[in-house]
Design a protein around this motif. Structure first.
Motif, mmCIF file in Angstrom:
data_model
loop_
_atom_site.group_PDB
_atom_site.id
_atom_site.type_symbol
_atom_site.label_atom_id
_atom_site.label_comp_id
_atom_site.label_asym_id
_atom_site.label_seq_id
_atom_site.Cartn_x
_atom_site.Cartn_y
_atom_site.Cartn_z
ATOM 1 N N ALA A 29 1.303 5.217 0.634
ATOM 2 C CA ALA A 29 0.579 6.122 1.526
ATOM 3 C C ALA A 29 1.349 7.402 1.779
ATOM 4 C CB ALA A 29 0.287 5.423 2.852
ATOM 5 N N THR A 62 -4.105 6.910 0.761
ATOM 6 C CA THR A 62 -3.542 5.597 0.470
ATOM 7 C C THR A 62 -3.958 5.120 -0.918
ATOM 8 O OG1 THR A 62 -5.435 4.454 1.499
ATOM 9 C CG2 THR A 62 -3.529 4.929 2.904
ATOM 10 N N ILE A 85 0.847 -1.183 0.000
ATOM 11 C CA ILE A 85 0.000 0.000 0.000
ATOM 12 C C ILE A 85 0.888 1.240 0.000
ATOM 13 C CG2 ILE A 85 -1.825 1.261 1.191
ATOM 14 C CD1 ILE A 85 -2.711 -1.468 0.229
#
Length: 237
Positions: A128, A133, A126
């Motif tokens: 971010a 995100t 992910i």
């Protein structure tokens, strides 16, 4: 993500380019083995789709020369041949995967993403910056708990910003990595799409995460890195 497609069947090549662009790839086409080898040696790509039967140099020879030059870019061989020995030859020369024509585009995309995941396991699943995100594998983006509805180009632009958060990116950087190395459309396309992105990821949430650095480009602020340095002045494109 940047993909090189070396394919001499024009209709198939154009179809692949359109499909890959909808999936967030920046695509460079080459119609001969000679051109494909030149592009692969002279430019940086995340993945290469390489046809086996090509004019100039065969896909086998292109692959052999790439590996001889220590080019480690993942290569998916694309061919009408389906014999076991053809697959073995391609894999022995350094191909990372092999797909036989006709093929499912969904399967092609899945295999390309698998190659990209194997190539860069060090990258976070992910991406971010604060509560902003983005999940490349699921093609989803959120601001906090709110899902962001982005077009493929907006998604690719945000992904590139997040991959380079805190770094000033010039318009040339953005055109090269989100559009095309030889983009010749409207000159203000970067400003336009940065504006679109700001309206979706910042304005509704009272945020100003994409900063304009006058005379240089744009920077996605990283809340975890502290105040940004330099003369960046936030403004809408």
């Amino acid at each position: 993500m940047r993909a090189l497609v070396v394919e001499d069947e024009e209709r198939l090549a154009l179809t692949l380019r359109r499909g890959l662009e909808l999936e967030g790839f920046v695509v460079q086409l080459a119609a001969t083995g000679t051109d494909g080898l030149w592009w692969a040696l002279e430019d940086d790509f995340d993945v290469i789709v390489l046809d086996l039967m090509l004019p100039g140099l065969s896909g086998y020879e292109v692959l052999r020369r790439l590996r001889a030059h220590d080019v480690a870019t993942p290569v998916l061989m694309l061919t009408a041949k389906d014999g076991d020995y053809d697959q073995v030859d391609a894999l022995d020369l350094g191909a990372d995967d092999y797909l036989t024509k006709p093929f499912s585009f969904v399967v092609l995309i899945a295999r390309l993403r698998a190659l990209l995941r194997r190539r860069a396991p060090q990258r976070p699943t992910i991406l971010a910056a604060g509560d902003l995100t983005l999940d490349p594998s699921r093609r989803s983006a959120h601001r906090g708990d709110t899902e962001l509805v982005l077009t493929p180009r907006e998604f690719a632009l945000l992904e590139y910003f997040l991959q380079n958060k805190g770094i000033v990116l010039t318009k040339t950087d953005l055109l090269r990595n989100v559009w095309d190395a030889h983009y010749d459309g409207p000159g203000n396309v970067v400003e336009v799409y940065v504006g679109y992105l700001r309206k979706k990821i910042d304005a509704p949430f009272g945020q100003a995460s994409i900063q304009t650095v006058r005379g240089a480009g744009y920077r996605l602020l990283d809340p975890d890195a502290g105040p940004a340095t330099g003369s960046g002045v936030p403004e809408h494109a």
